[in-house]
Enzyme design. Structure first.
Site, PDB file in Angstrom:
ATOM      1  N   ARG A 162      52.044   8.511  69.106  1.00 24.21           N
ATOM      2  CA  ARG A 162      50.496   8.437  68.468  1.00 24.21           C
ATOM      3  C   ARG A 162      51.257   8.567  67.076  1.00 24.21           C
ATOM      4  O   ARG A 162      49.810   8.744  65.665  1.00 24.21           O
ATOM      5  CB  ARG A 162      50.223   9.900  68.436  1.00 24.21           C
ATOM      6  N   SER A 210      42.807  14.578  74.269  1.00 25.54           N
ATOM      7  CA  SER A 210      43.516  15.239  73.595  1.00 25.54           C
ATOM      8  C   SER A 210      43.233  16.200  72.083  1.00 25.54           C
ATOM      9  O   SER A 210      43.575  14.725  71.569  1.00 25.54           O
ATOM     10  CB  SER A 210      45.000  15.115  73.695  1.00 25.54           C
ATOM     11  N   GLU A 281      45.133  14.682  67.262  1.00 28.75           N
ATOM     12  CA  GLU A 281      45.869  13.144  67.202  1.00 28.75           C
ATOM     13  C   GLU A 281      44.338  12.550  67.271  1.00 28.75           C
ATOM     14  O   GLU A 281      44.529  10.958  66.604  1.00 28.75           O
ATOM     15  CB  GLU A 281      45.850  13.333  68.417  1.00 28.75           C
TER      16      GLU A 281
HETATM   17  C1  LIG Z   1      38.878  11.362  77.975  1.00 29.50           C
HETATM   18  C2  LIG Z   1      39.699  10.483  76.777  1.00 29.50           C
HETATM   19  C3  LIG Z   1      41.278  10.495  77.528  1.00 29.50           C
HETATM   20  C4  LIG Z   1      41.844  10.550  76.803  1.00 29.50           C
HETATM   21  N1  LIG Z   1      43.789  10.144  77.151  1.00 29.50           N
HETATM   22  C5  LIG Z   1      44.523   9.710  76.746  1.00 29.50           C
HETATM   23  C6  LIG Z   1      45.865   9.642  76.652  1.00 29.50           C
HETATM   24  O1  LIG Z   1      46.002   9.670  77.636  1.00 29.50           O
HETATM   25  N2  LIG Z   1      46.808   9.351  75.550  1.00 29.50           N
HETATM   26  C7  LIG Z   1      46.062   8.519  74.244  1.00 29.50           C
HETATM   27  O2  LIG Z   1      47.742   8.146  74.229  1.00 29.50           O
HETATM   28  N3  LIG Z   1      44.764   8.840  74.031  1.00 29.50           N
HETATM   29  C8  LIG Z   1      44.126   9.061  74.818  1.00 29.50           C
HETATM   30  N4  LIG Z   1      42.721   8.801  74.731  1.00 29.50           N
HETATM   31  C9  LIG Z   1      42.439   8.651  73.344  1.00 29.50           C
HETATM   32  C10 LIG Z   1      41.955   7.364  72.907  1.00 29.50           C
HETATM   33  O3  LIG Z   1      41.893   6.834  74.669  1.00 29.50           O
HETATM   34  C11 LIG Z   1      43.131   6.362  72.778  1.00 29.50           C
HETATM   35  O4  LIG Z   1      43.236   7.230  71.488  1.00 29.50           O
HETATM   36  C12 LIG Z   1      42.568   5.158  72.506  1.00 29.50           C
HETATM   37  O5  LIG Z   1      43.799   4.791  71.979  1.00 29.50           O
HETATM   38  C13 LIG Z   1      41.732   4.894  70.911  1.00 29.50           C
HETATM   39  O6  LIG Z   1      40.883   2.846  71.326  1.00 29.50           O
HETATM   40  P1  LIG Z   1      39.126   3.250  70.914  1.00 29.50           P
HETATM   41  O7  LIG Z   1      39.326   1.628  70.297  1.00 29.50           O
HETATM   42  O8  LIG Z   1      38.459   4.493  70.939  1.00 29.50           O
HETATM   43  O9  LIG Z   1      39.335   3.370  69.765  1.00 29.50           O
HETATM   44  P2  LIG Z   1      38.676   4.369  68.317  1.00 29.50           P
HETATM   45  O10 LIG Z   1      38.278   5.689  68.079  1.00 29.50           O
HETATM   46  O11 LIG Z   1      37.464   2.525  67.944  1.00 29.50           O
HETATM   47  O12 LIG Z   1      39.992   3.835  67.073  1.00 29.50           O
HETATM   48  C14 LIG Z   1      40.916   4.951  66.765  1.00 29.50           C
HETATM   49  C15 LIG Z   1      41.581   4.312  64.745  1.00 29.50           C
HETATM   50  O13 LIG Z   1      42.246   3.138  65.117  1.00 29.50           O
HETATM   51  C16 LIG Z   1      41.757   2.576  64.423  1.00 29.50           C
HETATM   52  N5  LIG Z   1      40.951   1.132  64.834  1.00 29.50           N
HETATM   53  C17 LIG Z   1      40.162   0.693  66.311  1.00 29.50           C
HETATM   54  N6  LIG Z   1      41.169  -0.926  66.242  1.00 29.50           N
HETATM   55  C18 LIG Z   1      41.500  -1.008  65.177  1.00 29.50           C
HETATM   56  C19 LIG Z   1      41.729  -3.090  64.605  1.00 29.50           C
HETATM   57  N7  LIG Z   1      41.140  -3.721  65.189  1.00 29.50           N
HETATM   58  N8  LIG Z   1      41.746  -2.661  63.666  1.00 29.50           N
HETATM   59  C20 LIG Z   1      42.690  -1.912  62.583  1.00 29.50           C
HETATM   60  N9  LIG Z   1      42.325  -0.080  62.963  1.00 29.50           N
HETATM   61  C21 LIG Z   1      41.712  -0.218  64.062  1.00 29.50           C
HETATM   62  C22 LIG Z   1      39.502   3.314  63.614  1.00 29.50           C
HETATM   63  O14 LIG Z   1      40.019   3.021  62.509  1.00 29.50           O
HETATM   64  C23 LIG Z   1      40.680   4.126  63.760  1.00 29.50           C
HETATM   65  O15 LIG Z   1      41.336   4.905  62.993  1.00 29.50           O
HETATM   66  C24 LIG Z   1      41.909   9.424  75.279  1.00 29.50           C
HETATM   67  C25 LIG Z   1      40.411   9.753  75.343  1.00 29.50           C
HETATM   68  C26 LIG Z   1      39.248   9.890  75.354  1.00 29.50           C
HETATM   69  C27 LIG Z   1      37.589  10.215  75.183  1.00 29.50           C
END
Ligand SMILES: Cc1cc2nc3c(=O)[nH]c(=O)nc-3n(C[C@H](O)[C@H](O)[C@H](O)COP(=O)(O)OP(=O)(O)OC[C@H]3O[C@@H](n4cnc5c(N)ncnc54)[C@H](O)[C@@H]3O)c2cc1C
Length: 287
Positions: A162, A210, A281
């Site tokens: 992560r 998580s 996380e």
């Molecule tokens: C039901 C559920 C299940 C999940 N299961 C998993 C799993 O199995 N494994 C796992 O690893 N994660 C899991 N996650 C977490 C999530 O899916 C991941 O972390 C995902 O990659 C987040 O992407 P996002 O676009 O929503 O990020 P956001 O929440 O929009 O951003 C996350 C971070 O990344 C930064 N960021 C985003 N885009 C950019 C960019 N273009 N440039 C610079 N910084 C950026 C943001 O500033 C922020 O700090 C889960 C979430 C949910 C809701």
């Protein structure tokens, strides 16, 4: 660039929140983003990047600076399975398209992973032991301090559990990412079917997955939260799920204060009983 925009829907906790300044990155409007960033830098205000919002808890009422919402989408699969993706592309949709339209099932496990490819690279998202980091060959970045665009190779991103080097550089806005999909790269194999596994172990409703990192492979954050009696515990509209104790949830009414108070409570109890500091996380964004 817009002002005083409601961004409550951008975090999956859906706590009430707005942005003083707001702009959307659509993939082909880099100059607009650059101009907005320059204006904000001159005013010495902060900048927040958000895409799917599936890993972000907005711990404020109004963000005092600029929120860049990443709605860019699209990918190009080239020769020898070299893949270029705009950072706002949904990773779940991409994993499905690779398998169904291009016959590439290497990212089968990412089906069911919410959020964008950029967000996944930022935090080196993983499902079981398939992580996205090892596939990255290069990342195109807009430096929001200097306005420059440059590339970084996958090697210098120091991907770990992560973690990526992006976390050390809040000024980096990831524009697009190149991947090498020529071979499978995973730490451990698993027979689990991702969507069925998620249905079995994860609650459905408002969460960011998580919440805490697992302190080790043997000791999960969920088991520690359960051991201190917080599994199923409610604090206002915030609670830890009965189904999976490491899922911090909102019942639809939780405020960011209730969510962060419950987070602190869990950290304190686990520290007192086990001398372990639980690390989020999910990114808690404060101003
Ligand atoms: C039901 C559920 C299940 C999940 N299961 C998993 C799993 O199995 N494994 C796992 O690893 N994660 C899991 N996650 C977490 C999530 O899916 C991941 O972390 C995902 O990659 C987040 O992407 P996002 O676009 O929503 O990020 P956001 O929440 O929009 O951003 C996350 C971070 O990344 C930064 N960021 C985003 N885009 C950019 C960019 N273009 N440039 C610079 N910084 C950026 C943001 O500033 C922020 O700090 C889960 C979430 C949910 C809701």
């Amino acid at each position: 660039m817009k002002q005083h925009v409601d961004i409550s829907h951008l975090s999956w906790y859906q706590t009430p929140a707005s942005a003083r300044y707001f702009v959307s990155f659509e993939g082909d409007n880099i100059e607009e983003i650059r101009a907005a960033v320059k204006f904000i830098q001159e005013m010495k205000l902060p900048i927040l990047t958000i895409a799917g919002g599936r890993n972000s808890l907005l711990a404020f009422d109004e963000y005092s600076g600029l929120v860049i919402y990443n709605s860019s989408e699209g990918y190009n699969l080239g020769f020898d399975r070299q893949l270029s993706v705009l950072s706002g592309q949904s990773i779940w949709d991409l994993a499905e398209a690779l398998e169904n339209d291009h016959g590439i099932d290497l990212w089968h496990r990412f089906q069911g992973l919410p959020g964008s490819v950029g967000g996944a690279v930022f935090g080196n998202a993983g499902c079981f032991w398939l992580e996205i980091g090892p596939y990255v060959t290069s990342i195109q970045i807009l430096d929001m301090q200097t306005g420059e665009i440059f590339s970084k190779t996958g090697e210098v991103m120091n991907f770990a559990y992560r973690w990526s080097e992006c976390k050390n550089h809040p000024e980096w806005f990831i524009l697009s990412i190149d991947f090498d999909l020529s071979e499978l790269r995973e730490k451990y194999a698993s027979e689990e079917e991702p969507l069925l596994w998620r249905e079995r172990v994860q609650p459905v409703w408002l969460s960011c997955g998580s919440f805490f990192k697992n302190p080790s492979r043997e000791q999960s954050a969920g088991s520690l939260i359960e051991a201190v009696g917080l599994k199923g515990y409610h604090h206002g509209g915030a609670y830890f799920s009965e189904k999976h104790a490491n899922f911090l949830m909102s019942d639809g009414t939780a405020t960011w204060q209730e969510l962060t108070e419950l987070i602190t409570m869990a950290q304190e109890k686990v520290r007192e009983q086990f001398q372990i500091q639980l690390e989020p996380e999910v990114r808690i964004i404060r101003i």
